[in-house]
Design a protein around this motif. Structure first.
Motif, short mmCIF file in Angstrom:
data_model
loop_
_atom_site.label_atom_id
_atom_site.label_comp_id
_atom_site.label_asym_id
_atom_site.label_seq_id
_atom_site.Cartn_x
_atom_site.Cartn_y
_atom_site.Cartn_z
N GLU A 46 77.71 40.11 -31.90
CA GLU A 46 78.86 40.37 -32.74
C GLU A 46 79.23 39.07 -33.44
N ASP A 49 84.82 36.20 -35.02
CA ASP A 49 85.82 36.49 -36.04
C ASP A 49 87.23 36.09 -35.63
N GLY A 50 87.35 35.32 -34.57
CA GLY A 50 88.65 34.80 -34.18
C GLY A 50 89.40 35.61 -33.16
N ARG A 51 88.91 36.78 -32.80
CA ARG A 51 89.61 37.58 -31.79
C ARG A 51 89.42 36.94 -30.41
N PRO A 52 90.24 37.30 -29.45
CA PRO A 52 90.08 36.75 -28.09
C PRO A 52 88.68 37.05 -27.55
N GLU A 54 87.56 37.89 -24.76
CA GLU A 54 87.44 39.08 -23.91
C GLU A 54 87.24 40.37 -24.70
N GLN A 55 87.48 40.32 -26.00
CA GLN A 55 87.34 41.52 -26.82
C GLN A 55 85.91 41.71 -27.36
N TYR A 56 85.04 40.75 -27.13
CA TYR A 56 83.64 40.90 -27.51
C TYR A 56 82.91 41.67 -26.41
N GLN A 61 79.48 38.22 -23.93
CA GLN A 61 80.26 37.33 -23.06
C GLN A 61 79.36 36.72 -21.98
N HIS A 187 86.57 30.76 -21.48
CA HIS A 187 87.14 31.62 -22.54
C HIS A 187 88.24 32.51 -22.05
#
Length: 187
Positions: A46, A49-52, A54-56, A61, A187
């Motif tokens: 992915e 894009d700057g999201r936390p 844990e959202q990948y 991860q 992270h």
């Protein structure tokens, strides 16, 4: 020491073939090193894009954590359109700025023209310098003519340079053991 041999592309087999050969040479020089090939094609990537973090996706991860927790690296990359693959640069963008500090790194690359070896000097080395890696002075660039149809390395000079790269890398591993590492917030 845990050493990751990173196949930094999702396409083709040449970078993987180079890493398999380097893995054999490293094991000859120091059988105590724990060697693992990490293949980007095994993960769903992915874009950062700057999201936390844990959202990948979980696989991504896992890949990033595996890279950050290793003690040394052989980075392998093809050269496409005069540049490293976006998936490799994207992986570097996930890493904590101190994650690779004072860890030994060697580089192997392959491409379709002999001029593309400059990508290692102009793109990959500056990224690794940013991370303050212990980059070995010798990298190996291969050309598609150095392989047979089954992606076996057929060029004796390339084999000798890969063996020398492995020898120097093992010395850098020894040197890195005495350098202090900083702990990083995960992270």
């Amino acid at each position: 020491m845990k050493i990751l041999l990173v196949d930094g592309t999702v396409l083709g087999r040449k970078t993987g073939a180079i890493l398999e050969q380097v893995q054999k040479y490293i094991a000859q020089f120091d059988s105590s090193l724990e060697l693992e090939i990490l293949t980007f094609a095994d993960y769903q990537h992915e874009i950062v894009d700057g999201r936390p973090f844990e959202q990948y996706n979980e696989g991504l991860q896992e890949m990033v954590k595996k890279i950050e927790s290793a003690d040394g690296y052989i980075f392998a990359t093809p050269i496409f359109q005069g540049s490293i693959p976006g998936v490799l640069k994207n992986a570097f963008d996930f890493l904590h700025p101190k994650a690779l500090r004072y860890k030994p790194v060697s580089i192997v690359a392959n491409g379709g023209t002999y001029q593309h070896h400059l990508v290692v000097e102009n793109q990959l080395k500056p990224i690794l310098d940013y991370f303050r890696c212990l980059v070995t002075p010798n990298y190996v660039y291969t050309h598609s003519s150095h392989f047979d149809a089954d992606n076996n390395i057929t060029d004796q000079n390339v084999q000798e340079r890969l063996q020398e790269l492995a020898r120097v890398f093992v010395k850098y591993c020894e040197m890195s053991k005495i350098l202090p590492k900083e702990t990083i917030d995960q992270h």
